[in-house]
Design a protein around this motif. Structure first.
Motif, PDB file in Angstrom:
ATOM      1  N   GLY A  27       3.036  -7.751 -10.412  1.00 17.16           N
ATOM      2  CA  GLY A  27       3.559  -8.966  -9.805  1.00 17.16           C
ATOM      3  C   GLY A  27       2.692  -9.554  -8.733  1.00 17.16           C
ATOM      4  N   ASN A  28       1.786  -8.766  -8.173  1.00 15.03           N
ATOM      5  CA  ASN A  28       0.871  -9.274  -7.161  1.00 15.03           C
ATOM      6  C   ASN A  28      -0.420  -8.455  -7.196  1.00 15.03           C
ATOM      7  OD1 ASN A  28       1.271  -6.886  -5.642  1.00 15.03           O
ATOM      8  ND2 ASN A  28       2.963  -7.806  -4.502  1.00 15.03           N
ATOM      9  N   THR A  29      -1.362  -8.801  -6.347  1.00 18.52           N
ATOM     10  CA  THR A  29      -2.681  -8.175  -6.407  1.00 18.52           C
ATOM     11  C   THR A  29      -2.632  -6.702  -6.038  1.00 18.52           C
ATOM     12  OG1 THR A  29      -3.660 -10.306  -5.815  1.00 18.52           O
ATOM     13  CG2 THR A  29      -5.071  -8.383  -5.627  1.00 18.52           C
ATOM     14  N   PHE A  30      -1.810  -6.333  -5.080  1.00 15.62           N
ATOM     15  CA  PHE A  30      -1.698  -4.917  -4.729  1.00 15.62           C
ATOM     16  C   PHE A  30      -1.151  -4.119  -5.904  1.00 15.62           C
ATOM     17  CE2 PHE A  30       1.007  -1.413  -3.081  1.00 15.62           C
ATOM     18  CZ  PHE A  30      -0.028  -0.575  -2.652  1.00 15.62           C
ATOM     19  N   GLN A  31      -0.131  -4.623  -6.558  1.00 17.82           N
ATOM     20  CA  GLN A  31       0.420  -3.929  -7.725  1.00 17.82           C
ATOM     21  C   GLN A  31      -0.611  -3.825  -8.835  1.00 17.82           C
ATOM     22  OE1 GLN A  31       4.026  -6.055  -8.712  1.00 17.82           O
ATOM     23  NE2 GLN A  31       5.250  -4.927  -7.208  1.00 17.82           N
ATOM     24  N   LEU A  32      -1.424  -4.867  -9.018  1.00 15.81           N
ATOM     25  CA  LEU A  32      -2.496  -4.803 -10.021  1.00 15.81           C
ATOM     26  C   LEU A  32      -3.464  -3.679  -9.683  1.00 15.81           C
ATOM     27  CD1 LEU A  32      -4.230  -5.886 -12.390  1.00 15.81           C
ATOM     28  CD2 LEU A  32      -5.267  -7.478 -10.740  1.00 15.81           C
ATOM     29  N   LEU A  33      -3.882  -3.605  -8.428  1.00 17.96           N
ATOM     30  CA  LEU A  33      -4.809  -2.556  -8.012  1.00 17.96           C
ATOM     31  C   LEU A  33      -4.231  -1.179  -8.293  1.00 17.96           C
ATOM     32  CD1 LEU A  33      -7.349  -1.526  -6.546  1.00 17.96           C
ATOM     33  CD2 LEU A  33      -6.115  -1.865  -4.381  1.00 17.96           C
ATOM     34  N   VAL A  34      -2.980  -0.964  -7.939  1.00 18.29           N
ATOM     35  CA  VAL A  34      -2.333   0.326  -8.186  1.00 18.29           C
ATOM     36  C   VAL A  34      -2.274   0.617  -9.680  1.00 18.29           C
ATOM     37  CG1 VAL A  34      -0.153   1.608  -8.017  1.00 18.29           C
ATOM     38  CG2 VAL A  34      -0.996   0.284  -6.056  1.00 18.29           C
ATOM     39  N   ALA A  35      -1.888  -0.373 -10.477  1.00 20.21           N
ATOM     40  CA  ALA A  35      -1.767  -0.182 -11.920  1.00 20.21           C
ATOM     41  C   ALA A  35      -3.106   0.194 -12.544  1.00 20.21           C
ATOM     42  CB  ALA A  35      -1.213  -1.442 -12.578  1.00 20.21           C
ATOM     43  N   VAL A  36      -4.185  -0.452 -12.107  1.00 17.92           N
ATOM     44  CA  VAL A  36      -5.497  -0.145 -12.679  1.00 17.92           C
ATOM     45  C   VAL A  36      -5.944   1.254 -12.279  1.00 17.92           C
ATOM     46  CG1 VAL A  36      -7.893  -0.882 -12.911  1.00 17.92           C
ATOM     47  CG2 VAL A  36      -6.106  -2.590 -12.688  1.00 17.92           C
ATOM     48  N   HIS A  59       6.027  -3.434  -3.179  1.00 19.43           N
ATOM     49  CA  HIS A  59       5.283  -4.681  -3.355  1.00 19.43           C
ATOM     50  C   HIS A  59       4.026  -4.741  -2.493  1.00 19.43           C
ATOM     51  CE1 HIS A  59       9.489  -5.619  -4.483  1.00 19.43           C
ATOM     52  NE2 HIS A  59       8.920  -6.388  -5.406  1.00 19.43           N
ATOM     53  N   THR A  60       3.963  -3.929  -1.457  1.00 18.73           N
ATOM     54  CA  THR A  60       2.854  -3.986  -0.504  1.00 18.73           C
ATOM     55  C   THR A  60       2.370  -2.572  -0.183  1.00 18.73           C
ATOM     56  OG1 THR A  60       4.290  -3.795   1.440  1.00 18.73           O
ATOM     57  CG2 THR A  60       3.918  -6.026   0.554  1.00 18.73           C
ATOM     58  N   PRO A  61       1.200  -2.452   0.429  1.00 13.41           N
ATOM     59  CA  PRO A  61       0.745  -1.132   0.872  1.00 13.41           C
ATOM     60  C   PRO A  61       1.723  -0.482   1.844  1.00 13.41           C
ATOM     61  CG  PRO A  61      -1.064  -2.701   0.955  1.00 13.41           C
ATOM     62  CD  PRO A  61       0.164  -3.485   0.667  1.00 13.41           C
ATOM     63  N   GLU A  62       2.345  -1.294   2.688  1.00 14.51           N
ATOM     64  CA  GLU A  62       3.331  -0.767   3.627  1.00 14.51           C
ATOM     65  C   GLU A  62       4.531  -0.175   2.885  1.00 14.51           C
ATOM     66  OE1 GLU A  62       0.935  -3.943   5.719  1.00 14.51           O
ATOM     67  OE2 GLU A  62       1.942  -3.754   3.764  1.00 14.51           O
ATOM     68  N   ASP A  63       4.962  -0.853   1.816  1.00 14.59           N
ATOM     69  CA  ASP A  63       6.055  -0.315   1.005  1.00 14.59           C
ATOM     70  C   ASP A  63       5.671   1.031   0.401  1.00 14.59           C
ATOM     71  OD1 ASP A  63       7.554  -2.598   1.482  1.00 14.59           O
ATOM     72  OD2 ASP A  63       7.032  -3.542  -0.425  1.00 14.59           O
ATOM     73  N   LEU A  92      -5.495   4.894  -0.377  1.00 13.10           N
ATOM     74  CA  LEU A  92      -5.979   3.506  -0.441  1.00 13.10           C
ATOM     75  C   LEU A  92      -4.974   2.557   0.205  1.00 13.10           C
ATOM     76  CD1 LEU A  92      -4.693   1.391  -2.786  1.00 13.10           C
ATOM     77  CD2 LEU A  92      -5.820   2.984  -4.312  1.00 13.10           C
ATOM     78  N   SER A  93      -3.684   2.868   0.128  1.00  9.05           N
ATOM     79  CA  SER A  93      -2.682   2.035   0.800  1.00  9.05           C
ATOM     80  C   SER A  93      -2.890   2.067   2.309  1.00  9.05           C
ATOM     81  CB  SER A  93      -1.272   2.511   0.444  1.00  9.05           C
ATOM     82  OG  SER A  93      -1.011   2.365  -0.939  1.00  9.05           O
ATOM     83  N   GLY A 101      -5.794  -5.402   6.844  1.00 13.11           N
ATOM     84  CA  GLY A 101      -4.543  -6.068   7.192  1.00 13.11           C
ATOM     85  C   GLY A 101      -3.518  -6.075   6.089  1.00 13.11           C
ATOM     86  N   GLY A 102      -3.581  -5.069   5.199  1.00 13.30           N
ATOM     87  CA  GLY A 102      -2.630  -4.971   4.106  1.00 13.30           C
ATOM     88  C   GLY A 102      -2.972  -5.807   2.888  1.00 13.30           C
ATOM     89  N   GLU A 103      -4.113  -6.505   2.941  1.00 14.72           N
ATOM     90  CA  GLU A 103      -4.528  -7.352   1.817  1.00 14.72           C
ATOM     91  C   GLU A 103      -5.596  -6.649   0.976  1.00 14.72           C
ATOM     92  OE1 GLU A 103      -3.128 -10.295   1.116  1.00 14.72           O
ATOM     93  OE2 GLU A 103      -1.797 -10.003   2.835  1.00 14.72           O
ATOM     94  N   VAL A 104      -5.627  -6.945  -0.319  1.00 14.35           N
ATOM     95  CA  VAL A 104      -6.650  -6.406  -1.208  1.00 14.35           C
ATOM     96  C   VAL A 104      -7.938  -7.195  -0.997  1.00 14.35           C
ATOM     97  CG1 VAL A 104      -7.320  -5.989  -3.602  1.00 14.35           C
ATOM     98  CG2 VAL A 104      -4.934  -5.671  -2.908  1.00 14.35           C
TER      99      VAL A 104
END
Length: 226
Positions: A27-36, A59-63, A92-93, A101-104
């Motif tokens: 659903g977002n770039t962080f989730q894509l990174l985790v999935a890959v 949804h986020t590294p903090e989550d 990596l999170s 800052g929590g962004e990919v």
């Protein structure tokens, strides 16, 4: 392949699938990174099954950090090497929170500095999330590049370098998707399905399988009568 053949190769693949996408669900770039990261030595379908409930919660590294390593393992234990992958995702999170800052990040060097992120993973994220003209070389791309003569090389890095030099516009953005899908569903490892391949006449592979193998008859055992 010649330049003209390479252009025609991708033109035909694009004609059959004008807007190819990764088969990983996110659903977002962080989730894509985790999935890959999770998809290494695993199927996209298997990863999607494991992350369906995970991505409803995270949804986020903090989550992810709030979920914790044990909580992550509970979601992904059906994926191969899940213990090591869970450890990398947690690290990596933390790195994303502390360094970005929590962004990919949007560069190859910054991505590959993250735990569990290799060059292939970084290239997928850069392409799918940020539109970069990258060439992620997995086993399918490596096989198709060498088998067809499109981009021969002894290592994934060598194949990637040749793809960078040889793939023309307007196909560069989607090229690795077409190659992955072609290798996954047509130019298969054991029995390439050349009889239905749209680029068979451009391919340098000599032992082409031009006829569909006959199906083995089903052995229907009849139960003995009393």
């Amino acid at each position: 392949m010649t330049r003209e053949q390479i252009f025609e190769f991708f033109r035909r693949l694009a004609e059959g699938d004008p807007d190819p996408q990764t088969e990983l669900a996110y659903g977002n770039t962080f989730q894509l990174l985790v999935a890959v990261v999770l998809s290494a030595q695993a199927t996209d379908a298997g990863v999607n099954k494991a992350t369906r409930a995970l991505f409803e919660e995270v949804h986020t590294p903090e989550d992810m950090l709030a979920l914790g390593e044990d909580g992550l393992k509970a979601h992904i234990r059906t994926i191969g090497l899940f213990n090591a992958k869970a450890a990398n995702v947690m690290i990596l999170s933390q790195q994303l929170v502390e360094r970005h800052g929590g962004e990919v990040p949007q560069t190859l060097d910054a991505l590959t500095a993250l735990a569990g992120v290799g060059r292939k993973t970084a290239n997928v994220v850069l392409n799918c999330a940020f539109g970069a003209e990258t060439f992620a070389v997995d086993t399918h791309v490596f096989r198709v590049g060498n088998r067809t003569g499109l981009a021969r090389g002894k290592t994934p890095e060598a194949v990637e370098a040749k793809l960078h030099r040889r793939v023309p516009q307007p196909f560069r953005r989607n090229a690795h998707h077409w190659l992955i899908l072609h290798g996954r569903y047509t130019c298969k490892a054991r029995t390439p399905e050349c009889w239905r391949c749209p680029v068979v006449d451009l391919c340098a592979f000599r032992p082409k399988v031009l006829e569909r193998p006959a199906r083995r008859p089903v052995d229907r055992k009849v139960a003995p009568t009393a």
